[in-house]
Design an enzyme around this catalytic site. Sequence first.
Site, PDB file in Angstrom:
ATOM      1  N   ASP A 127       2.845  51.551 -57.834  1.00 29.77           N
ATOM      2  CA  ASP A 127       2.253  50.219 -57.909  1.00 29.77           C
ATOM      3  C   ASP A 127       2.867  49.331 -58.976  1.00 29.77           C
ATOM      4  O   ASP A 127       2.418  48.194 -59.163  1.00 29.77           O
ATOM      5  CB  ASP A 127       0.745  50.329 -58.145  1.00 29.77           C
ATOM      6  CG  ASP A 127      -0.011  50.732 -56.892  1.00 29.77           C
ATOM      7  OD1 ASP A 127       0.412  50.295 -55.805  1.00 29.77           O
ATOM      8  OD2 ASP A 127      -0.993  51.479 -56.997  1.00 29.77           O
ATOM      9  N   ASP A 189       0.838  50.565 -48.122  1.00 35.13           N
ATOM     10  CA  ASP A 189       0.853  49.544 -49.176  1.00 35.13           C
ATOM     11  C   ASP A 189       2.207  49.496 -49.900  1.00 35.13           C
ATOM     12  O   ASP A 189       2.613  48.445 -50.411  1.00 35.13           O
ATOM     13  CB  ASP A 189      -0.231  49.821 -50.225  1.00 35.13           C
ATOM     14  CG  ASP A 189      -1.560  50.254 -49.650  1.00 35.13           C
ATOM     15  OD1 ASP A 189      -1.572  51.024 -48.672  1.00 35.13           O
ATOM     16  OD2 ASP A 189      -2.606  49.885 -50.212  1.00 35.13           O
TER      17      ASP A 189
END
Length: 409
Positions: A127, A189
Site C-alpha cells: 500500500d 487493489d
Amino acid sequence: MKLLFASVLICLASCQNLSKNKNSTVDSKVTAKLSSFDLNKEIKNCEAQLNQAVPKLTDLSKHPRLIETNETEWKEISNGRLVWTSGFYPGILWYMYDLTKEEKWKAEAIKRTEVFEDFKTINEHHDIGFMMFPAYGNGYIFGDKKEYKDILLTSAESLASRFNPKVGTIRSWSNKMHPRWQQHITIIDNMLNLELLFWAAKNGGSKEFYDIAVKHAETTMENHFRPDYTSWHVIEYDSITGKVLNRHTKQGYADDSRWSRGQAWGIYGYTMVYRETGDKKFLEFAEKLTDKYLELLPEDYIPHWDFDVPNLENEERDASAAAIVASCLLELSTLVEDKMNQERYYNAAMRMMESLSSEQYSGVGKTDSFLVHSTGAKSLGHEIDVALIYADYYYIEALDRLQKMAHSK
C-alpha cells in the site's frame, strides 16, 4: 459559468449524437437521465466542505479516515506504517489547489504531505503506492515540488522489493497479518499501486519498475478474473511455482461473490496501465471490465457494496466504488478510439457524478465530507454506510479531470 456551459454542451452533444444512432449500445439508464452537471458548483461545494473540516484537523500525527453513520466530523486515525489510507487527505488538498490555484490549499497540502517522508521505506505491504502517490505524486505534479522526486523513487524501490518473479506479481499482504493465506497473496487493489512504478520508471528510476508493473498487470489479468470479467478480491499463489492455490475475498460478501469496489479497482487499474504502456490488450481488457460493471449497476449508478449479496435492494451502497469508476471512466473516454464508446463512457461517468452530487449522496449540509453512503468492509463488520476519505479523493479527482476536459474543449 464557462466550465458549466462546456460541461453541459458536452453532455448534450453526446446525448444528441447517440440518440441518432439506432445501433447505439448505450444504456438507456444513462441517456434517459443525463442532464447538466454544474462543475463550478461542485468544486465550490468541495471547497466549502474543506473550509469547514480543515480547521478541525490539526493533529499532524493523524489523518481523517471516515465519518461514522449519523456523525458529522471525521474520525482520525494515526499515521501508522500499516495504514493504507493516510495519503488520500493530502491528495485531496493537492487536487483542491490544482482546481482553485489558491495558495492556502498548497500550503495545507505541503504541511499534510511532508509528515509521511519516513514512509518511503515501507516494505511490509503493497500500500505504499496508495500512501505516497496521492500525497507526494500530486505534490510533484500539481505543486511543482521537485524535491519530492527522490522520495517517490525510494518509495517505488520499496514497492518493487515485494515483487516475486516466480509468481509474476507484487505481494500485497503479509501472512502474519492475514493468516488465512499461507503463501504469496495478491489482491485486486494492488493494481492501483502500479502507477507509482510507472511514474518512477519515467522519472529517473530503474526500467525494472516498468517491467514489474507490466508483469503484475499481465499476471493479474490472467488469474484474477472470472470468464464474465468480474474480479476476485484475493488470489493466493504458490510462492515457488506461481500456481494459483485459492481465490477468496476479504471485504466482499463471499469468496465467489462480486465485490463492487474490487471491480472498480480493476477498471481503474487497467485504464491506467494502458495510459502508461499504450498496449491495446490492456485497453480492451479495461473496456470489458467496464462493460460488465455497467451491466450490473442499479438505476442510479451507485453500486451496492457487493453485487451478489442476498436481498440486494436492502443492502448498503458504496459511493467510494462509484467515485473510483466515475473518475476512471472520464479518462477512459479520452483513451478509446471508437466515438460511440467515448460518448458511452463519458455519459456513464456523468451519470455517476450526478448521483454522487445529488441530495442522496452528497455530504453538503450533513457532514464534513464530500460524499456519504460508502461501505468499506461490511463483511468484517465495520465501515458500513459511512463517509470514507478515499471516496472523497476519487470524487475530487473526477472534478479535476472534468475541469481539464472542459478547458480543452
